[in-house]
Design an enzyme around this catalytic site. Structure first.
Site, PDB file in Angstrom:
ATOM      1  CG  ASP A   1      -2.164  19.447 -13.321  1.00 48.78           C
ATOM      2  OD1 ASP A   1      -1.410  19.044 -14.447  1.00 48.78           O
ATOM      3  OD2 ASP A   1      -3.302  19.181 -13.447  1.00 48.78           O
TER       4      ASP A   1
ATOM      5  CE  LYS B   1      -5.994  13.073 -19.262  1.00 46.30           C
ATOM      6  NZ  LYS B   1      -6.571  12.668 -17.908  1.00 46.30           N
TER       7      LYS B   1
ATOM      8  CE1 TYR C   1     -10.048  17.222 -15.968  1.00 46.41           C
ATOM      9  CE2 TYR C   1      -9.330  16.531 -13.736  1.00 46.41           C
ATOM     10  CZ  TYR C   1      -9.909  16.351 -14.755  1.00 46.41           C
ATOM     11  OH  TYR C   1     -10.804  15.197 -14.815  1.00 46.41           O
TER      12      TYR C   1
ATOM     13  NE  ARG D   1      -2.930   1.099   3.249  1.00 41.90           N
ATOM     14  CZ  ARG D   1      -2.793   0.592   4.241  1.00 41.90           C
ATOM     15  NH1 ARG D   1      -2.858  -0.819   4.135  1.00 41.90           N
ATOM     16  NH2 ARG D   1      -2.410   0.768   5.665  1.00 41.90           N
TER      17      ARG D   1
HETATM   18  C1  LIG Z   1      -4.764  18.984 -16.467  1.00 38.95           C
HETATM   19  C2  LIG Z   1      -5.235  17.857 -15.533  1.00 38.95           C
HETATM   20  N1  LIG Z   1      -5.158  17.564 -14.336  1.00 38.95           N
HETATM   21  C3  LIG Z   1      -5.471  16.511 -13.730  1.00 38.95           C
HETATM   22  C4  LIG Z   1      -6.216  15.661 -14.295  1.00 38.95           C
HETATM   23  C5  LIG Z   1      -6.605  14.216 -13.550  1.00 38.95           C
HETATM   24  O1  LIG Z   1      -6.209  13.206 -13.871  1.00 38.95           O
HETATM   25  P1  LIG Z   1      -6.755  11.677 -13.985  1.00 38.95           P
HETATM   26  O2  LIG Z   1      -7.885  11.597 -14.770  1.00 38.95           O
HETATM   27  O3  LIG Z   1      -5.873  11.027 -14.229  1.00 38.95           O
HETATM   28  O4  LIG Z   1      -7.416  11.741 -12.439  1.00 38.95           O
HETATM   29  C6  LIG Z   1      -6.753  15.813 -15.728  1.00 38.95           C
HETATM   30  C7  LIG Z   1      -7.863  14.940 -16.388  1.00 38.95           C
HETATM   31  O5  LIG Z   1      -8.021  15.149 -17.584  1.00 38.95           O
HETATM   32  C8  LIG Z   1      -6.282  16.874 -16.442  1.00 38.95           C
HETATM   33  O6  LIG Z   1      -6.634  17.258 -17.657  1.00 38.95           O
END
Ligand SMILES: Cc1ncc(COP(=O)(O)O)c(C=O)c1O
Length: 412
Positions: free
Chosen positions: A189, A214, A117, A64
């Protein structure tokens, strides 16, 4: 041989993606990363076990809190982002929520870039308030707005650049100067860029987050996230947050991302060149009101993007004339590109943020952030550019015909 290269020069990013600069020994000689699905790990004696669990000794002791394959991914990400340590988790949202729970407690306040996001916004408006955490959405293109938004209980600044879905570019270096002055950690991010195109820690940020779902994995078959930061913070998140919330990434998924990373350099080159050509095509189309792509000279932060990023990325957003009806008719008419919530995959993917990824934003806030009903986000895939553009062209033609037939004044 490899040792000599390591000692004499710093590798380029593509070499670093494929080899391990920081691995001093190759334990079993396997060229591909071995998958170690073990949950339990044994110790030669009790002291080694207790020192590992207390953090005195670095090591893996229970699934974990990590596994060997995941550790290899974490070391690779720390090296690529030029950070001290990294933590892989079960999704990008796990990385975002764990980081925010790591820096914020009951009563604390967060400054957040305004077109963040949708999932991050959802976390901030649902889970965070249950824990007594508040936030302000701020136009972070204006440094004064950030300074003005700082409250006595502000504990961090959270940005996305380029942002999802409007590709707003924020000046990481300039923002980091302010956050350092106020002793606030700056969280970035970096999902849209990957470390191939942007390294926020080198620009002064303190914590970098990715949705590894992604570009990092790049094949649309893994959910994962990663946090890169100083070793103390990563240890805290691993032990005190991820361990309790149980969002660990499996060895199988860590292996797939490690495999995907080997082609990240090549993929990003193609994503960027395809996106640029798509953006140029869209900018000249009469049914398109506005194109958002940092590589276009018309982008308001083109200068910052040019200075800060090694490539302009694979995402293009654009606003269709005629609002929601034309935007949704357009994406329905696409034959090659797929309607999908994700991005960064080999396939060209499109989506309608207002009703898909950003549907959790109330309409007034969504519109204030610039996410209109006619907006489409396109993730340029790795296909031949002529085929992507031909697909867009035939969908525009179909929308044009429909508009003419219905007498709507949006046709070209
Ligand atoms: C810029 C960005 N950050 C975070 C996320 C979240 O990622 P996850 O879908 O892997 O949880 C996304 C998802 O589309 C995103 O576009």
């Amino acid at each position: 041989m490899i040792g000599d290269i390591i000692m004499t020069r710093q590798w380029g990013i593509s070499t670093e993606l494929i080899h391990d600069q920081h691995t001093t020994e190759r334990k079993i000689g396997a060229v591909a990363q071995p998958i170690v699905p073990a949950v339990a790990y044994s110790f030669e004696n009790h002291k080694m076990a207790s020192d590992t669990v207390s953090g005195k000794e670095d090591g893996i002791y229970y699934g974990r809190y990590g596994n060997c394959t995941l550790r290899a991914f974490e070391e690779k990400m720390a090296a690529l982002e030029n950070g001290e340590a990294a933590l892989g988790l079960g999704s990008g949202m796990a990385a975002i929520s764990s980081t925010l729970f790591g820096v914020l407690q009951n009563g604390d306040h967060l400054i957040v870039t305004k077109d963040v996001y949708g999932g991050t916004y959802h976390f901030l408006t649902t889970l965070a308030p249950r824990c007594g955490i508040s936030f302000s959405l701020v136009d972070c293109t204006d440094i004064d707005c950030i300074v003005k938004a700082i409250q006595p209980n502000t504990k961090a600044v959270y940005i996305e650049t380029p942002s999802n879905p409007l590709l707003t570019i924020l000046d990481i270096k300039a923002i980091a100067q302010v956050t350092k002055q106020y002793d606030l950690p700056l969280i970035v991010d970096n999902t849209f860029m990957s470390p191939c195109l942007q390294k926020p820690l080198e620009l002064g940020a303190d914590i970098v987050i990715h949705s590894a779902t992604k570009y990092l994995n790049g094949h649309g078959d893994v959910m994962a996230g990663v946090i890169v930061a100083d070793a103390k913070f990563i240890h805290f998140i691993r032990q005190q947050i991820m361990g309790d919330l149980g969002q660990v990434l499996s060895a199988w998924d860590a292996f797939l991302i490690l495999r995907g990373l080997k082609t990240l350099g090549l993929r990003m080159e193609r994503h960027c060149s395809n996106a640029h050509k798509i953006a140029t095509f869209l900018e000249n189309h009469p049914l398109v009101e506005k194109v958002y792509y940092p590589g276009l000279k018309s982008h308001p932060q083109y200068e910052i993007a040019d200075r800060q990023m090694k490539g302009m990325g694979g995402i293009v957003s654009f606003e269709m004339k005629g609002g929601s009806a034309t935007a949704t008719a357009f994406i329905d008419a696409l034959k090659l590109s797929m309607i999908s919530f994700s991005l960064g995959d080999p396939e060209t993917l499109v989506q309608h943020p207002a009703t898909m990824t950003h549907s959790s934003l109330p309409e007034t806030e969504r519109l204030a952030a610039g996410i209109t009903d006619g907006l489409i986000r396109l993730s340029a895939g790795l296909e031949d550019i002529e085929d992507i553009v031909a697909d867009l062209e035939q969908a525009f033609d179909k929308v044009n015909e429909l508009s003419k037939r219905n007498g709507v004044g949006t046709h070209a």
